[in-house]
Design a protein around this motif. Structure first.
Motif, PDB file in Angstrom:
ATOM      1  N   GLU A  72       0.858  -1.189   0.000  1.00 10.62           N
ATOM      2  CA  GLU A  72       0.000   0.000   0.000  1.00 10.62           C
ATOM      3  C   GLU A  72       0.895   1.240   0.000  1.00 10.62           C
ATOM      4  OE1 GLU A  72      -3.208   2.364   2.847  1.00 10.62           O
ATOM      5  OE2 GLU A  72      -2.639   0.297   3.323  1.00 10.62           O
ATOM      6  N   ASN A 103      -3.703   1.047  -3.368  1.00 13.81           N
ATOM      7  CA  ASN A 103      -3.320  -0.371  -3.191  1.00 13.81           C
ATOM      8  C   ASN A 103      -3.636  -0.899  -1.799  1.00 13.81           C
ATOM      9  OD1 ASN A 103      -2.368  -0.547  -5.796  1.00 13.81           O
ATOM     10  ND2 ASN A 103      -0.237  -0.219  -5.247  1.00 13.81           N
ATOM     11  N   PHE A 105      -5.286  -3.331   0.988  1.00 16.29           N
ATOM     12  CA  PHE A 105      -5.509  -4.774   0.996  1.00 16.29           C
ATOM     13  C   PHE A 105      -6.982  -5.027   1.328  1.00 16.29           C
ATOM     14  CE2 PHE A 105      -1.095  -4.077   2.307  1.00 16.29           C
ATOM     15  CZ  PHE A 105      -0.435  -4.796   1.314  1.00 16.29           C
ATOM     16  N   ASN A 122      -5.286  -5.945  -4.331  1.00 17.26           N
ATOM     17  CA  ASN A 122      -4.808  -4.576  -4.139  1.00 17.26           C
ATOM     18  C   ASN A 122      -5.743  -3.638  -4.881  1.00 17.26           C
ATOM     19  OD1 ASN A 122      -1.551  -5.776  -4.150  1.00 17.26           O
ATOM     20  ND2 ASN A 122      -2.251  -4.368  -2.572  1.00 17.26           N
TER      21      ASN A 122
END
Length: 359
Positions: A72, A103, A105, A122
């Motif tokens: 991320e 990005n 999770f 992502n």
């Protein structure tokens, strides 16, 4: 990576006499969040006593290995300026920043027949924009008396621009006994959803055949827990060796939800429900199942319908706007400079915090 630039303009060019100091600054940074534990290649485990597979059995992982993950990324930009006037007795500091997170999770349900129950992707884009302003001044400066004051204002705007592009209806969160904190595209973190009364086109509460207020079929967003603006106003006054400081804190906007009040009303343990029982009735703008207007309702019937859990929580949403005396301190600086003691300075003070609300 990160970098920043700053320049003291007052040392570079000649400014009007009233401006004693001027500085500008800008910075940019890019950081990554760590990968969640046990998602790249989730392990299977050996069951213990009471485990799903019994003692010595294998607890099979139910998540698809996330072998192509990306970290991320959070990209932040910040600009600001600091300016002082009147030989430093009046100052202004302004900061603005913009942070974009991508990005994230996110967990999704795995396709049927895959042998797994979930998998990670992502995705997502979350933007935070904020400003902060501080104004400080020294209105009085004499040999014996000084008064310094400063005001701080800050605001943060959070926007979930996107979670999963291929599934715009994807959301995180759900019903939690009458209220929901839902994360979805177009919203913000800590958006609050509750179930309101079911009403007709005229705004009247719809009663069931038993005369009980009914609940709307879907929850409604009533606001965000975070305040729209946070403010602080600090004062520091000194007279010879005596000093006084006071801090006023304020929050404007935002909503709060009280499940405690819902439980107390339902159990008849609140002052509100006690007063209603004494009056033997509660005014209400409602309509019966047959279409007849209803202007009053039995308190027990009403509070049993809206209180407790998983009921109608509309009456228990409140504004978070408040202004309070956050701190008050009174003190005295001891005169020990010439005393033969192993300390250089000392002071006595009496401090109180969150003493009362102005509003």
């Amino acid at each position: 990576p990160a970098f920043g630039l700053s320049g003291i303009i007052s040392q570079m060019v000649e400014l009007p006499e009233v401006i004693s100091y001027l500085k500008v600054r800008a910075s940019r940074s890019e950081t990554g969040n760590e990968v969640p534990f046990n998602v790249v290649n989730p392990y299977n485990s050996i069951g213990g006593a009471g485990g799903p597979a019994g003692i010595g059995g294998i607890n099979r992982n139910s998540q698809v290995p996330f072998t192509n993950l990306k970290a991320e990324i959070i990209k932040s930009d910040e600009i600001g300026t600091e300016i002082r006037f009147l030989k430093g007795r009046l100052g202004l500091d302004v900061t603005y920043y913009n942070a974009v997170s991508t990005n994230q999770f996110l967990s999704l349900a795995a396709p049927s027949g895959s042998g797994f129950s979930s998998y990670y992707v992502n995705a997502g884009k979350i933007v935070n924009k904020s400003f902060e302003i501080t104004i400080d001044a020294e209105p009085v400066r004499t040999n014996n008396f000084n008064w310094k004051t400063n005001v701080n204002l800050s605001k943060n705007q959070n926007e979930i621009v996107e979670l999963i592009a291929s599934n715009p209806n994807y959301q995180v969160g759900g019903n939690d006994e009458g209220f929901e904190s839902i994360i979805k595209a177009g919203g913000s973190f800590l958006d609050l959803y509750i179930f309101k009364f079911a009403r007709n086109a005229g705004g009247q509460i719809i009663l069931s055949a038993a005369g009980v207020p009914t609940k709307a079929a879907t929850s409604t967003k009533v606001g965000n827990v975070n305040p729209d603006l946070i403010a602080g106003w600090n004062h520091n006054l000194t007279y010879k060796d005596f000093f006084v400081s006071a801090l006023i804190n304020a929050k404007f906007g935002g909503v709060a939800f009280s499940k405690t009040e819902a439980f107390l009303d339902s159990y008849g343990a609140s002052q509100r429900s006690a007063d209603a029982r004494l009056n033997a009735t509660i005014p209400i703008n409602a309509v019966s199942s047959t279409g007849t207007a209803v202007t009053s309702i039995d308190p027990v019937l009403y509070y049993s319908a809206i209180g407790d859990r998983n009921k109608i929580m509309e009456p228990y949403v409140f504004s978070r706007t408040n202004v309070r005396l956050g701190q008050l301190a009174l003190g005295y600086n001891l005169k020990i400079k010439n005393a033969s003691l192993p300390i250089k300075s000392a002071a006595f003070s009496l401090v109180g915090r969150n003493l009362f609300f102005f509003f």
